[in-house]
Every structure is written in C-alpha cells, then in structure tokens.
Design a protein around this motif. Sequence first.
Motif, short mmCIF file in Angstrom:
data_model
loop_
_atom_site.label_atom_id
_atom_site.label_comp_id
_atom_site.label_asym_id
_atom_site.label_seq_id
_atom_site.Cartn_x
_atom_site.Cartn_y
_atom_site.Cartn_z
N SER A 188 -11.56 7.16 -1.53
CA SER A 188 -10.39 7.38 -2.34
C SER A 188 -9.89 6.11 -2.93
O SER A 188 -10.32 5.17 -2.63
N ASN A 189 -9.21 6.36 -3.96
CA ASN A 189 -8.50 5.24 -4.58
C ASN A 189 -6.96 4.73 -3.90
O ASN A 189 -6.43 3.93 -4.11
N ASP A 190 -6.84 5.77 -3.16
CA ASP A 190 -5.58 5.85 -2.14
C ASP A 190 -5.61 5.30 -0.72
O ASP A 190 -6.54 6.04 -0.15
N PRO A 191 -4.65 4.98 -0.05
CA PRO A 191 -4.81 4.66 1.17
C PRO A 191 -4.54 5.94 1.99
O PRO A 191 -4.06 6.97 1.36
N GLU A 216 -7.99 -2.04 -5.29
CA GLU A 216 -8.27 -1.54 -3.90
C GLU A 216 -8.85 -0.11 -3.96
O GLU A 216 -8.24 0.73 -4.30
N ARG A 217 -10.14 0.12 -3.09
CA ARG A 217 -10.52 1.45 -3.03
C ARG A 217 -10.44 1.54 -1.37
O ARG A 217 -10.50 0.55 -0.60
N TYR A 218 -10.64 2.83 -0.66
CA TYR A 218 -10.61 3.07 0.56
C TYR A 218 -11.53 4.16 1.02
O TYR A 218 -11.95 4.82 0.28
N TRP A 220 -11.75 6.60 4.19
CA TRP A 220 -11.00 7.47 5.38
C TRP A 220 -11.86 8.05 6.19
O TRP A 220 -12.76 9.00 5.70
#
Length: 225
Positions: A188-191, A216-218, A220
């Motif tokens: 994801s591009n989001d936390p 920043e990429r993430y 999960w």
Amino acid sequence: MAHTSPTPEAVTKAARALGRPVDDRQAGLLAVYLDQLIKWNKKMNLVGKSDWRTVFDTLVVDSLFLADFLANLKLPGKPLCLDLGAGAGLPGIPLRTLWPDGEYWLVEVREKRALFMKSALGRLKLPATNVFHGKAEDALARLAGAGHHATADLILSRAFMPWPRLLDFIHPMLRNEPGRGGVAVILSNDPPPAEADIPEGWLLGDVAGYPAAGAERYFWSLKVR
C-alpha cells in the motif's frame, strides 16, 4: 544507460542505490526479467511507457523490500502463496529471485499478461513459481483438484481491490486452523488503518515502511484469527 538492455552490473548498482543490495545471482535473474519485460512492453502495455531503470526504481523496489518482510513473518514451512492480480509479474517474479520459499502462484485473469509471465518464467527457471490464468476465486479450487492445498497460507495483493473488500474476498481462501491462520500481505501507499478499523476475524500483524519513488510505501500483514 536506462534505455539500453539491463546488465547484471547495472542492476547491482541500481539495487544498491535503493538501499537493498542483491547478490550476483539475483542481479542476473532480475536483469533477464527486466529485459523481457521491456521487450514485451513495446508490443503490449504491461507497465506503461517506461525504461528498465524506471521500472526498477518504481516497481521492482517493492519486491526487494518485500522479500525481507516475508522472511520475517511466521509462515509455515513450504507455504502455499497466491499473488492476486499479478499483471506483469510484479511484485511476484522479482520477489521469487530473492525469496524462494514454498509454492508461489501468480494469479492473473488477463491472457496476454499471463502469457508474458509464463514466457519470463520459462527463461528464469525459478523453483516452484507458477502462473494461474483465470479468476482469483477459481484458483484454489483448480489447484486443490490438482492435489494442492485447499487453502492458502499467504495471499499477496497490491491494488487488486480495496482492502476492506479484499479481506472479505480472501477470508475463505486462507487457511483457518487453530494456531495456523493464513496471512494476507497488502502492499500500500498508505499506512495501515487503526486496529479498531480492522474487520472482525482479522488481526493486524507486522507492518513495515520503506522508501520508494521519493515517497513512503508500506506492507501490512493481517492474520486470520
């Protein structure tokens, strides 16, 4: 230069610049994959108008850091893994050059993209890495019919569908046994959302951020309870 065919030496340098070095064998495999991807991309729109270095810096970067993330997850030995909406083999094919654990299936409904992945894998000879051409919801039934697990240990997704819908979709596809629930990993591009927003039946696990394309990429991980 970026517009030329990638060499193992150039890939080694590019990976070092991203902060995730690769060894000589991995660099050689990645160079072969990128060369094939750019050649096929001239005939069909696999990754948009792009040279190999841009693809490496914006897309393959996910695979490099994902290999380390998966290596730190508590997965069973020889996990059965599904990569949904695998497209041109990203993140799966570069990932498998660094993380060869278990049996990995690249799931893609679009025929031309599935054909490209099969062609690329034919050159790379990556162990236990396969293409399933068909709908994601049909993958496990077909694999089970061929003697594989009836459920997956790991499912990967990057933009296959919005994550709340994705979790509903894949829940019955993941192993659900006491102490051995399957794991979903979302790129994801989001936390990640707050734990209070995680749907019932899921537990938010490891999360990691990494630099990619100036942002920043993430990753999960979510485990079936």
